[in-house]
Structure formats: C-alpha cells, structure tokens
Motif scaffolding. Structure first.
Motif, PDB file in Angstrom:
ATOM      1  N   GLY A  31      39.839  33.869  52.565  1.00 51.81           N
ATOM      2  CA  GLY A  31      38.803  34.690  53.191  1.00 51.81           C
ATOM      3  C   GLY A  31      38.791  36.132  52.738  1.00 51.81           C
ATOM      4  N   GLN A  32      39.841  36.572  52.003  1.00 48.63           N
ATOM      5  CA  GLN A  32      39.939  37.980  51.600  1.00 48.63           C
ATOM      6  C   GLN A  32      39.975  38.146  50.085  1.00 48.63           C
ATOM      7  N   LYS A  33      39.576  37.130  49.341  1.00 49.81           N
ATOM      8  CA  LYS A  33      39.667  37.193  47.884  1.00 49.81           C
ATOM      9  C   LYS A  33      38.839  38.322  47.294  1.00 49.81           C
ATOM     10  N   ASP A  34      37.633  38.519  47.810  1.00 53.48           N
ATOM     11  CA  ASP A  34      36.780  39.549  47.236  1.00 53.48           C
ATOM     12  C   ASP A  34      37.377  40.945  47.405  1.00 53.48           C
ATOM     13  N   GLU A  35      38.130  41.172  48.475  1.00 53.36           N
ATOM     14  CA  GLU A  35      38.700  42.492  48.721  1.00 53.36           C
ATOM     15  C   GLU A  35      40.064  42.684  48.037  1.00 53.36           C
ATOM     16  N   GLN A  36      40.900  41.660  48.038  1.00 49.85           N
ATOM     17  CA  GLN A  36      42.297  41.837  47.638  1.00 49.85           C
ATOM     18  C   GLN A  36      42.666  41.272  46.274  1.00 49.85           C
ATOM     19  N   LEU A  37      41.845  40.402  45.702  1.00 42.19           N
ATOM     20  CA  LEU A  37      42.218  39.741  44.457  1.00 42.19           C
ATOM     21  C   LEU A  37      42.306  40.725  43.293  1.00 42.19           C
ATOM     22  N   ASP A  38      41.340  41.638  43.176  1.00 40.59           N
ATOM     23  CA  ASP A  38      41.385  42.638  42.101  1.00 40.59           C
ATOM     24  C   ASP A  38      42.673  43.446  42.150  1.00 40.59           C
ATOM     25  N   GLU A  39      43.041  43.868  43.337  1.00 44.36           N
ATOM     26  CA  GLU A  39      44.251  44.676  43.516  1.00 44.36           C
ATOM     27  C   GLU A  39      45.506  43.890  43.126  1.00 44.36           C
ATOM     28  N   ALA A  40      45.587  42.633  43.552  1.00 47.96           N
ATOM     29  CA  ALA A  40      46.757  41.808  43.249  1.00 47.96           C
ATOM     30  C   ALA A  40      46.863  41.538  41.749  1.00 47.96           C
ATOM     31  N   VAL A  41      45.740  41.191  41.108  1.00 44.23           N
ATOM     32  CA  VAL A  41      45.757  40.905  39.673  1.00 44.23           C
ATOM     33  C   VAL A  41      46.086  42.161  38.878  1.00 44.23           C
ATOM     34  N   SER A  42      45.480  43.284  39.230  1.00 38.72           N
ATOM     35  CA  SER A  42      45.779  44.544  38.537  1.00 38.72           C
ATOM     36  C   SER A  42      47.256  44.890  38.643  1.00 38.72           C
ATOM     37  N   GLY A  43      47.826  44.656  39.821  1.00 33.95           N
ATOM     38  CA  GLY A  43      49.246  44.961  40.029  1.00 33.95           C
ATOM     39  C   GLY A  43      50.163  44.158  39.135  1.00 33.95           C
ATOM     40  N   VAL A  44      49.918  42.868  38.993  1.00 36.68           N
ATOM     41  CA  VAL A  44      50.804  42.052  38.157  1.00 36.68           C
ATOM     42  C   VAL A  44      50.596  42.346  36.670  1.00 36.68           C
ATOM     43  N   PHE A  45      49.373  42.704  36.272  1.00 35.00           N
ATOM     44  CA  PHE A  45      49.141  43.031  34.861  1.00 35.00           C
ATOM     45  C   PHE A  45      49.741  44.381  34.488  1.00 35.00           C
ATOM     46  N   GLU A  46      49.998  45.243  35.458  1.00 32.65           N
ATOM     47  CA  GLU A  46      50.634  46.535  35.201  1.00 32.65           C
ATOM     48  C   GLU A  46      52.160  46.452  35.241  1.00 32.65           C
ATOM     49  N   ASP A  47      52.698  45.353  35.734  1.00 30.28           N
ATOM     50  CA  ASP A  47      54.148  45.174  35.851  1.00 30.28           C
ATOM     51  C   ASP A  47      54.737  44.830  34.480  1.00 30.28           C
ATOM     52  N   ASP A  48      55.593  45.693  33.962  1.00 32.91           N
ATOM     53  CA  ASP A  48      56.188  45.503  32.633  1.00 32.91           C
ATOM     54  C   ASP A  48      57.125  44.304  32.558  1.00 32.91           C
ATOM     55  N   ASN A  49      57.578  43.786  33.690  1.00 31.04           N
ATOM     56  CA  ASN A  49      58.492  42.650  33.701  1.00 31.04           C
ATOM     57  C   ASN A  49      57.775  41.301  33.630  1.00 31.04           C
ATOM     58  N   VAL A  50      56.460  41.307  33.774  1.00 34.43           N
ATOM     59  CA  VAL A  50      55.687  40.067  33.805  1.00 34.43           C
ATOM     60  C   VAL A  50      55.197  39.724  32.404  1.00 34.43           C
ATOM     61  N   ARG A  65      34.212  42.616  37.147  1.00 33.67           N
ATOM     62  CA  ARG A  65      34.018  42.476  35.702  1.00 33.67           C
ATOM     63  C   ARG A  65      35.151  43.123  34.901  1.00 33.67           C
ATOM     64  N   GLY A  66      35.549  44.323  35.265  1.00 35.73           N
ATOM     65  CA  GLY A  66      36.594  45.030  34.531  1.00 35.73           C
ATOM     66  C   GLY A  66      37.946  44.351  34.599  1.00 35.73           C
ATOM     67  N   VAL A  67      38.330  43.932  35.797  1.00 39.45           N
ATOM     68  CA  VAL A  67      39.627  43.273  35.974  1.00 39.45           C
ATOM     69  C   VAL A  67      39.622  41.919  35.265  1.00 39.45           C
ATOM     70  N   ARG A  68      38.509  41.213  35.348  1.00 40.82           N
ATOM     71  CA  ARG A  68      38.418  39.908  34.684  1.00 40.82           C
ATOM     72  C   ARG A  68      38.527  40.069  33.165  1.00 40.82           C
ATOM     73  N   GLU A  69      37.854  41.057  32.615  1.00 49.10           N
ATOM     74  CA  GLU A  69      37.925  41.288  31.170  1.00 49.10           C
ATOM     75  C   GLU A  69      39.349  41.644  30.745  1.00 49.10           C
ATOM     76  N   THR A  70      40.009  42.483  31.516  1.00 48.27           N
ATOM     77  CA  THR A  70      41.399  42.837  31.222  1.00 48.27           C
ATOM     78  C   THR A  70      42.285  41.598  31.237  1.00 48.27           C
ATOM     79  N   ALA A  71      42.115  40.763  32.253  1.00 50.05           N
ATOM     80  CA  ALA A  71      42.942  39.559  32.388  1.00 50.05           C
ATOM     81  C   ALA A  71      42.706  38.590  31.242  1.00 50.05           C
ATOM     82  N   GLU A  72      41.440  38.386  30.882  1.00 54.02           N
ATOM     83  CA  GLU A  72      41.116  37.388  29.862  1.00 54.02           C
ATOM     84  C   GLU A  72      41.458  37.832  28.449  1.00 54.02           C
ATOM     85  N   THR A  73      41.533  39.129  28.204  1.00 48.61           N
ATOM     86  CA  THR A  73      41.813  39.610  26.850  1.00 48.61           C
ATOM     87  C   THR A  73      43.249  40.078  26.666  1.00 48.61           C
ATOM     88  N   SER A  74      44.024  40.076  27.722  1.00 52.84           N
ATOM     89  CA  SER A  74      45.402  40.549  27.647  1.00 52.84           C
ATOM     90  C   SER A  74      46.273  39.606  26.812  1.00 52.84           C
TER      91      SER A  74
END
Length: 108
Positions: A31-50, A65-74
C-alpha cells in the motif's frame, strides 16, 4: 569490492531471501510502494557494499522515471528482477548488461 546482496520489495517477497541468509532487505508494504519504493531503491544503490539488487519485476512500474533509469542502467550494483515479465529475454539482457557480452549470441 561490492559483495552484499540487497532485496527490495514487499515483506512477502523479501521473507524468502531473509530465510536464505540475505541480510540487507528493504521492506516496502504494498500500500505504500508509490511513496517509499523510490527511497528504498535509491538507498541500496548508494550503498557501496551492495553488488546485486533483487526486486520483483512488477515493482519497477512503481519507480519514478529517474530512479528506474538509474536502476536499469547501473553496472554496479547490478539489478536483477524476478517474476512478472522477467522471462528468458529479460534474464538474457540482465546477464549481458552485467558482464558486457551476450553469451547466447545467435550464429548466422
């Protein structure tokens, strides 16, 4: 060198990975994906240990759009999606992006 696997998704999705020993799991209730998913995905992509980020394929539709593009091209960490539309073609594209060559290149 990035060695940790991170899983982002609903508690139902992440539970199996926790039981398998994955320690970095970001739970985002359905129920909270639209609000919290961007934040969670951005956090793990910024973690140098992941080194690998695992998500359900359907959750990509909930990213901005921005977070999705970052995730798909990383390259590192590498995004791996499961379920939904992530069939053989999706897995093939993920492997190609991760290692830079197409292992199943068709001969003419």
């Amino acid at each position: 060198m990035s060695q940790e696997i991170a899983v982002v998704g609903s508690p139902d999705f992440t539970t199996g990975f926790r039981l398998a020993g994955v320690r970095k799991c970001e739970n985002v209730p359905d129920g909270q994906k639209d609000e919290q998913l961007d934040e969670a995905v951005s956090g793990v992509f910024e973690d140098d240990n992941v080194g690998i980020v695992v998500m359900h394929d359907d959750d990509l539709d909930h990213l901005s759009r921005g977070v999705r593009e970052t995730a798909e091209t990383s390259i590192e960490p590498t995004l791996v999606t499961l379920g939904g539309g992530a069939g053989a073609g999706g897995l093939r594209d993920q492997i190609k992006r991760a290692i830079g060559i197409d292992l199943m290149e068709e001969e003419d």
